[in-house]
Design a protein around this motif. Structure first.
Motif, short mmCIF file in Angstrom:
data_model
loop_
_atom_site.label_atom_id
_atom_site.label_comp_id
_atom_site.label_asym_id
_atom_site.label_seq_id
_atom_site.Cartn_x
_atom_site.Cartn_y
_atom_site.Cartn_z
N HIS A 7 36.22 23.58 29.51
CA HIS A 7 35.40 23.54 28.31
C HIS A 7 35.73 24.73 27.42
O HIS A 7 35.64 25.89 27.84
CB HIS A 7 33.91 23.58 28.69
CG HIS A 7 33.46 22.39 29.47
ND1 HIS A 7 32.99 21.23 28.88
CD2 HIS A 7 33.43 22.16 30.81
CE1 HIS A 7 32.67 20.36 29.81
NE2 HIS A 7 32.92 20.89 30.99
N HIS A 36 37.74 19.90 27.08
CA HIS A 36 36.58 19.50 26.28
C HIS A 36 36.42 20.57 25.20
O HIS A 36 36.15 21.73 25.51
CB HIS A 36 35.32 19.42 27.15
CG HIS A 36 35.45 18.50 28.33
ND1 HIS A 36 34.94 17.22 28.35
CD2 HIS A 36 36.07 18.68 29.54
CE1 HIS A 36 35.21 16.66 29.51
NE2 HIS A 36 35.89 17.52 30.25
N TRP A 38 34.77 22.26 21.91
CA TRP A 38 33.49 22.37 21.21
C TRP A 38 33.57 23.45 20.14
O TRP A 38 33.20 24.61 20.39
CB TRP A 38 32.36 22.70 22.20
CG TRP A 38 32.32 21.84 23.42
CD1 TRP A 38 32.76 22.15 24.67
CD2 TRP A 38 31.79 20.51 23.51
NE1 TRP A 38 32.56 21.12 25.53
CE2 TRP A 38 31.96 20.09 24.85
CE3 TRP A 38 31.20 19.65 22.59
CZ2 TRP A 38 31.56 18.83 25.29
CZ3 TRP A 38 30.80 18.40 23.03
CH2 TRP A 38 30.98 18.00 24.37
N ARG A 49 22.72 20.58 22.72
CA ARG A 49 23.17 19.18 22.62
C ARG A 49 24.42 18.91 23.45
O ARG A 49 24.73 17.75 23.74
CB ARG A 49 23.42 18.81 21.15
CG ARG A 49 22.15 18.78 20.31
CD ARG A 49 22.37 18.02 19.01
NE ARG A 49 23.36 18.65 18.14
CZ ARG A 49 23.08 19.55 17.20
NH1 ARG A 49 21.82 19.94 17.02
NH2 ARG A 49 24.03 20.06 16.44
N ILE A 50 25.15 19.95 23.81
CA ILE A 50 26.40 19.72 24.55
C ILE A 50 26.32 20.17 26.00
O ILE A 50 27.25 19.93 26.77
CB ILE A 50 27.59 20.44 23.86
CG1 ILE A 50 27.40 21.94 23.86
CG2 ILE A 50 27.78 19.92 22.45
CD1 ILE A 50 28.57 22.69 23.25
N ASP A 53 27.11 17.64 28.80
CA ASP A 53 28.49 17.36 29.17
C ASP A 53 28.99 18.37 30.20
O ASP A 53 29.81 18.04 31.05
CB ASP A 53 29.40 17.39 27.93
CG ASP A 53 30.77 16.80 28.22
OD1 ASP A 53 30.89 15.56 28.26
OD2 ASP A 53 31.72 17.59 28.41
#
Length: 284
Positions: A7, A36, A38, A49-50, A53
């Motif tokens: 991430h 991932h 962001w 909100r993330i 994940d």
């Protein structure tokens, strides 16, 4: 080999973080890594909100966050989920703070603000796209860098990479039967760099290109003698004009671009050294 979920979380465009991750992952060529990405996470609300994940795809979290509240919440969530997390720039910033004797500015996105440098990069990308493959020769003098070489020597991808670094680039194909416009040999402002490669490697790349186009007919484009003459023609042109040459045979796009940037920086340094020193007003 198990898959690693990586991430990448940034309060700005995330370009710095992506480059760092790419450089590090290059040391693990066969690793199964799913990234991932962001970017532009500038509030706790956005972060919330993330986080789902993160829980669904647990892995390593790399981040560059300047806002303390957002950073604290991210670290709290990672500890709760038992996720390893690394603030990618902290060691570098801390070392600079110690050596420079001053505290770093905690501005979100301070590394990639939409300031003058950002718009200059956009301008560079637009210029480079508009001057691909020998187009608009009347504007070549406005370029920072001009790349010349025979077909399939990575001129276009290298140009785009350089444009993303803020350089205005034009690239020119060299064809034995169709010499480039005379203006190429009169350029003053841009650094002209010749790109070359081994004929055997060039033939292989061109054959792959033809196969991707479902073209199986043997053509001079991949004829060994013709290709060797093309490469020799380009090399003579580079030598006759004193242009620096980069052999791209075993180089990636990034490596070629880095070599071009080094040449450009060295040229700028030489020009700077030749400029007369500025002097203040004479005392009365």
């Amino acid at each position: 080999m198990a898959r690693l979920h990586l991430h990448l979380l940034s309060d700005s465009t995330g370009e710095t973080l992506e480059m760092l991750a790419k450089a590090a992952l290059a040391q693990f060529g066969d690793a199964d890594v799913q990234r991932h990405f962001w970017p532009m996470v500038r509030s706790v609300q956005h972060l919330e909100r993330i986080l789902g994940d993160f829980e669904d795809n647990p892995g390593l979290v790399l981040y560059t966050l300047s806002n303390e509240a957002t950073r604290d919440r991210l670290e709290e969530a990672c500890r709760h989920l038992s996720l390893p997390h690394v603030s990618a720039l902290d060691p570098v910033v801390a070392a600079l703070e110690e050596r420079l004797g001053q505290q770093a500015h905690g501005r979100p996105g301070g590394k990639n603000k939409m300031d003058e440098a950002y718009f200059e990069r956009v301008d560079a990308i637009q210029f480079t796209i508009a001057h691909d493959d020998g187009i608009a020769s009347e504007n070549w003098e406005q370029a920072d860098i001009v790349l010349a070489g025979v077909s399939r020597t990575s001129k276009t991808p290298t140009s785009i990479y350089l444009a993303n670094r803020g350089y205005k680039v034009a690239n020119i194909p060299l064809v034995v039967e169709s010499p480039p416009p005379p203006i190429l040999f009169k350029l003053k402002n841009p650094l002209v760099v010749g790109l070359t490669t081994a004929p055997a490697r060039l033939i292989q790349i061109r054959r792959n290109r033809l196969l991707s186009l479902n073209e199986k007919t043997q053509t001079p484009y991949v004829d060994e003698e013709v290709v060797s003459k093309e490469v020799a023609f380009a090399r003579r042109m580079f030598a006759d004009n004193g242009w620096p040459v980069i052999d791209v045979t075993r180089r990636s796009i990034e490596e070629t671009a880095a070599a071009v940037i080094k040449l450009h920086q060295e040229r700028e340094a030489r020009h700077e050294a030749k400029r007369p020193p500025q002097t203040g007003p004479k005392p009365i």
